[in-house]
Design an enzyme around this catalytic site. Structure first.
Site, mmCIF file in Angstrom:
data_model
loop_
_atom_site.group_PDB
_atom_site.id
_atom_site.type_symbol
_atom_site.label_atom_id
_atom_site.label_comp_id
_atom_site.label_asym_id
_atom_site.label_seq_id
_atom_site.Cartn_x
_atom_site.Cartn_y
_atom_site.Cartn_z
ATOM 1 N N LYS A 62 60.026 18.374 129.061
ATOM 2 C CA LYS A 62 61.046 18.671 128.268
ATOM 3 C C LYS A 62 60.507 18.839 126.780
ATOM 4 C CE LYS A 62 64.950 18.095 130.492
ATOM 5 N NZ LYS A 62 65.638 19.263 130.732
ATOM 6 N N SER A 110 66.008 17.077 125.824
ATOM 7 C CA SER A 110 66.337 15.873 126.021
ATOM 8 C C SER A 110 65.359 15.103 124.744
ATOM 9 C CB SER A 110 65.538 15.424 127.234
ATOM 10 O OG SER A 110 65.680 13.802 127.226
ATOM 11 N N TYR A 149 58.352 13.530 132.840
ATOM 12 C CA TYR A 149 59.868 14.097 132.455
ATOM 13 C C TYR A 149 59.781 14.415 130.841
ATOM 14 C CZ TYR A 149 64.774 14.626 131.380
ATOM 15 O OH TYR A 149 65.782 14.948 131.023
ATOM 16 N N ALA A 150 59.010 13.549 129.950
ATOM 17 C CA ALA A 150 58.853 13.768 128.561
ATOM 18 C C ALA A 150 58.164 15.102 128.254
ATOM 19 C CB ALA A 150 58.204 12.364 127.985
ATOM 20 N N ILE A 183 73.696 10.467 127.831
ATOM 21 C CA ILE A 183 74.967 11.265 128.124
ATOM 22 C C ILE A 183 75.544 10.740 129.351
ATOM 23 C CG2 ILE A 183 76.233 13.292 128.214
ATOM 24 C CD1 ILE A 183 75.227 12.733 125.355
#
Length: 255
Positions: free
Chosen positions: A161, A144, A157-158, A190
């Site tokens: 990823k 991501s 989340y970061a 996206i």
């Protein structure tokens, strides 16, 4: 003309919808036999039926990438159904997170890393022995833009990823002597269900996103699928350990 992925068996995780579905569809168009893995049984059945109707060679399995026994069974089932071992893995399954670092529980933390990082390793571990034996294979991990740039409210989340990109580099070095390539793709904004979750969770995110993209639009799952299938193909035979951004130029902005 043969497609870029003729003679390949491509396993896509999280294949029932969104980016995974687009990757599976494009891989089939490029001549691959396609193996689909997801926990969403109903949506997986729909995607499988659509690919079959298009004439694709396809097999599907319902499985949980965070459970090693489930992964082992699913990979074996898919390889048996298609009559050949997996030669290309696309680790696409992922999970968003919007947690407070001081309030989230260990179980919450584990649930993010289980899907976004551990699951990718478990599936790679399951398909790599056959790739190593054949001295042929490719893995593409869907990371991501958050692996390099992130925003408030997306913890952790970061971190997950970024870990996936690190795993990509490490694994690429380990398996290169066996003729196997490992790369990552980092999508930006996206148009998927996960993006809608993000827009719903972060106030003002939708409006900001529509104004900051240099190319002036949100990306599509098909935009990502094109890059993934290139990296999985022999056209990218000298590319490994890389992290390709598919973000409409968002990551190059100063502000």
């Amino acid at each position: 003309m043969p497609g870029r992925l003729s003679d390949e068996v491509v396993l896509v995780t999280g294949a029932a919808r969104g980016i995974g579905r687009a990757i599976a569809t494009k891989a089939a168009e490029e001549g691959a036999s396609v193996a689909l893995l997801d926990v969403l049984a109903d949506q997986l059945a729909t995607t499988t039926a659509e690919l079959e109707q298009s004439g694709a060679t396809v097999a599907a399995a319902v499985g949980d990438i965070t459970d090693e026994d489930s992964v082992r069974r699913a990979v074996a089932e898919l390889a048996k159904a298609l009559g050949r071992p997996i030669t290309v893995l696309v680790n696409n399954a992922g999970k968003n997170s919007y947690a407070d670092a001081t309030e989230m529980t260990v179980a919450d933390w584990d649930s993010v890393f289980d899907v976004d990082l551990k699951g990718a390793w478990l599936v790679a571990r399951s398909v790599l022995p056959a790739m190593i034996e054949a001295k042929h294979g490719a893995i593409v991990n869907i990371a991501s833009i958050h692996s390099q740039l992130t925003t408030a409210g997306m913890f952790p989340y970061a971190a997950a990823k970024a870990g996936l990109v690190g795993m990509t580099r490490s694994l690429a070095l380990d398996v290169a002597p066996h003729g196997i390539r490992v790369n990552a793709v980092s999508p930006g904004f996206i148009a998927t269900d996960l993006l809608e979750e993000f827009f719903d969770a972060i106030p003002g995110a939708r409006e900001t996103a529509l104004t900051v993209h240099p190319l002036g639009r949100i990306g599509t799952p098909e935009d990502v699928a094109e890059v993934v299938c290139f990296l999985a193909s022999k056209a990218a035979a000298f590319v490994t350990g890389a992290n390709w951004s598919v973000d409409g130029g968002l990551g190059i902005r100063y502000a």
